[in-house]
Design an enzyme around this catalytic site. Structure first.
Site, PDB file in Angstrom:
ATOM      1  N   HIS A 126       0.670  -1.189   0.089  1.00 26.17           N
ATOM      2  CA  HIS A 126       0.038  -0.120  -0.001  1.00 26.17           C
ATOM      3  C   HIS A 126       0.891   1.342  -0.244  1.00 26.17           C
ATOM      4  CE1 HIS A 126      -3.907  -1.822   0.720  1.00 26.17           C
ATOM      5  NE2 HIS A 126      -3.269  -2.934   1.173  1.00 26.17           N
TER       6      HIS A 126
ATOM      7  N   ASP B 256      -0.912  -5.156   5.917  1.00 24.81           N
ATOM      8  CA  ASP B 256      -2.154  -5.766   5.108  1.00 24.81           C
ATOM      9  C   ASP B 256      -1.585  -6.009   3.515  1.00 24.81           C
ATOM     10  OD1 ASP B 256      -2.403  -2.936   4.935  1.00 24.81           O
ATOM     11  OD2 ASP B 256      -4.243  -3.470   3.946  1.00 24.81           O
ATOM     12  N   GLU B 257      -2.034  -7.026   3.032  1.00 19.53           N
ATOM     13  CA  GLU B 257      -1.902  -7.109   1.760  1.00 19.53           C
ATOM     14  C   GLU B 257      -0.754  -6.748   0.782  1.00 19.53           C
ATOM     15  OE1 GLU B 257      -6.798  -6.333   0.965  1.00 19.53           O
ATOM     16  OE2 GLU B 257      -5.514  -4.379   1.093  1.00 19.53           O
ATOM     17  N   ALA B 258       0.332  -7.322   1.549  1.00 21.78           N
ATOM     18  CA  ALA B 258       1.425  -7.004   0.678  1.00 21.78           C
ATOM     19  C   ALA B 258       1.669  -8.422  -0.212  1.00 21.78           C
ATOM     20  CB  ALA B 258       2.567  -6.952   1.766  1.00 21.78           C
ATOM     21  N   PHE B 259       0.800  -8.594  -1.244  1.00 19.44           N
ATOM     22  CA  PHE B 259       0.695  -9.676  -2.084  1.00 19.44           C
ATOM     23  C   PHE B 259       2.096 -10.155  -2.438  1.00 19.44           C
ATOM     24  CE2 PHE B 259      -4.022  -8.743  -2.270  1.00 19.44           C
ATOM     25  CZ  PHE B 259      -4.010  -9.467  -0.824  1.00 19.44           C
TER      26      PHE B 259
END
Ligand code: TNX
Length: 593
Positions: A317, A380-383
């Site tokens: 993000h 979050d969401e550090a894919f």
């Protein structure tokens, strides 16, 4: 006794002798006149209709409520707010007077606490151990099912309060200014809805008689505002803080950075705000808080006993940061500004030492600007970051936070990283079961619960809600209310639950009216889960109590969703108009993803 002016007319009061009690022309009232006046006042109160709000109608539901219908209080035009000498308590008294003056039109001077002889007054007392002089007998913080016993003020804890309403006075007693302010919010709800009017209203300002003794179930009760997807200026944030304080929420989590915008100035890295802040979802102008803006938010919140929790979302993000400082990007190339709503594509290079210098500078500056104990690092969401590199990054970031003296908070994705003292995981899943989070709790982590399918205020209420998401399902008011933070997450016992938080992500939320539309009426549901003892949990009671808040919001000019499952009054108890269907915001236009 000092000279006494004739009593001003009191709207709504019905004195037995319409000419009022006699006043001695020398300016000295004989004791008999005092007695006659008190008798007339008591008789008028007995003849007046009962207070329109019940003592038990408060949201969030108080721990203990003992109504005394014979003890209603009517605020007279010459009331004063009396307060103990402590400056922080005095500030709460000023806030109480500020809340009551616009609608009543009464002067409500704030004065030092004097012996109760003056009678009609609002009295705040913050002195630990002090007990009010005329407490109704036998009421206190005894065990829930046991006999009521008087309790010392210290038992009210860091946030509790006691409210005593008798025909002669309203008294709020607490061990702390935060407790006093919670008591003030309760008192505000016990007055007729017209108290929310910004202009004077002729009303009988009645408060139902009895005693409330109250304190919170969980210490952390909050909401999150995403100011990154759409930027919201200081005035909007201050108004959200008011909404939090109204419902005894004590934390505002600001999601300050994301792919679409970086919203806080950092001295050593001026491009973050100047370049990274210059856009938002849909391509609007964005914006960022100066240090002075942020300080203003923090101090406004502090006055309302709300703690700001700043979030710098890492390592993912981070597109907005990378547009300004491409040397932090894994490929060293500046990405274009991002104005869409996808997630998971951006990240700081976890293998480059420059990343950690950046993180230390940013977290250090934000920590120094923030008086509260928390620093949120996202996570979050550090894919695109491999699991081992991600865990190493989080562990170093946790260490950096510890070095600032703050306690680290992260979204529950950080659970697999090594434990750090006191760390807090914010649960946003929808399953109620996550072995990694349960294991982190076994290692000592605490949890803030924000289950997406109950607490996410960016979820639509219904399929036709004009803004919001539905990936976690639809969240109507009953769903927002229908869970128990103490048992929600498998392997996370109630004593590991720090509290609850309602996040408002703003991909589709573009204005203050839309923020309010998504917060209300669901925020009070979350507030009740965080504050009230579980034994008070009751949907039928909650929806009835909540209904009474529609006329209050309407009167205050606050937008809300007139949710169909709430029995909103068609006309308020004071004859105010019913909540406007126009509370529904129009669908956002150009900014829609
Ligand atoms: C997931 S919840 C996100 C956010 C989005 C949100 C939309 C979480 C920690 N991350 O980036 O804005 O969904 O509902």
């Amino acid at each position: 006794m000092p000279p006494t002016a004739p009593r001003p007319a009191e709207p709504g009061r019905r004195p037995l002798d319409p000419t009022g009690p006699a006043v001695d022309p020398t300016g000295h009232e004989p004791a008999a006149a005092d007695l006659a006046r008190a008798a007339a006042r008591a008789a008028a109160d007995r003849l007046a209709p009962p207070a329109p709000v019940g003592l038990g109608d408060v949201v969030p539901a108080p721990e203990r409520v003992e109504p005394d219908p014979a003890a209603d209080f009517t605020l007279p035009a010459d009331a004063a707010v009396r307060v103990s000498p402590d400056p922080a308590a005095r500030d709460v008294a000023e806030q109480l007077a500020d809340l009551l003056r616009p609608a009543t039109g009464y002067p409500l001077p704030v004065t030092d606490a004097a012996p109760a002889a003056e009678g009609l007054a609002l009295q705040l007392s913050a002195a630990p151990g002090e007990t009010p002089g005329t407490v109704a007998a036998g009421v206190g913080l005894g065990p829930v099912a046991g006999p009521a016993t008087p309790g010392p003020v210290a038992a009210l804890g860091a946030e509790g309060y006691r409210l005593d309403v008798t025909p002669d006075a309203v008294r709020i007693t607490a061990a702390t200014p935060a407790g006093l302010l919670h008591g003030v919010q309760t008192l505000r709800q016990l007055l007729p809805p017209a108290i929310e009017s910004p202009a004077p209203v002729a009303a009988r300002w009645a408060v139902p008689g009895g005693v409330i003794v109250d304190r919170p179930r969980f210490p952390y009760r909050g909401a999150m505002l995403d100011v990154a997807r759409h930027f919201f200026g200081v005035a909007d944030v201050l108004r959200v803080i008011d909404h939090l304080a109204r419902y005894k929420l004590n934390h505002l989590h600001l999601h300050l950075t994301d792919d679409q915008g970086w919203r806080i100035a950092v001295d050593g890295w001026p491009g973050l705000a100047a370049v990274g802040g210059a856009t938002q979802v849909g391509g609007g102008p964005g914006g960022a808080y100066t240090r002075a803006d942020y300080r203003r938010i923090v101090s406004y919140a502090a006055r309302r006993h709300v703690t700001v929790v700043p979030e710098i979302d890492l390592p993912g993000h981070t597109n907005a940061a990378l547009t300004a400082y491409p040397q932090l990007a894994p490929d060293g190339v500046a990405p274009p500004p991002y104005t869409g709503t996808e997630v998971g594509f951006s990240y700081l290079d976890p293998d480059d030492e420059r990343t950690y210098a950046f993180v230390a500078d940013v977290l250090g500056e934000v920590a120094a600007l923030t008086p509260g104990p928390w620093l949120h690092i996202g996570g979050d969401e550090a894919f695109k970051v491999p699991a081992d590199a991600y865990a190493r990054f989080v562990e170093r970031a946790q260490g950096i936070v510890a070095g600032t003296g703050k306690t680290v908070v992260g979204w529950h994705q950080i659970a697999p990283a090594g434990h750090a003292d006191g760390r807090v995981l914010q649960w946003w899943g929808t399953t109620g079961d996550d072995p990694a989070t349960a294991e982190a709790v076994r290692r000592g982590a605490r949890v803030i619960l924000s289950p997406g399918n109950h607490a996410y205020l960016d979820m639509k209420y219904a399929p036709d809600t004009p803004i919001g998401h539905d990936w976690a399902g639809l969240v109507d008011v009953e769903r927002a209310y229908g869970w128990d933070p103490g048992t929600h997450l498998a392997g996370v016992p109630a004593d590991a639950v720090l509290g609850v938080e309602a996040p408002l992500w703003t991909e589709s939320v573009t204005s203050l009216a839309e923020i309010e539309f998504m917060l209300l009426p669901r925020l009070p549901a979350l507030a009740e889960l965080g504050w009230s003892p579980r034994r008070t949990h009751d949907w039928a009671s909650f929806r009835r109590r909540l209904a009474g808040h529609g006329p209050r919001w309407h009167t205050a000019g606050i937008t809300f969703h007139p949710a169909p499952e709430i029995p909103w009054p068609t006309t308020g108890p004071t004859g105010l108009p019913s909540p406007r269907p126009a509370s529904q915001p129009t669908a956002p236009t150009a900014d829609l993803p």
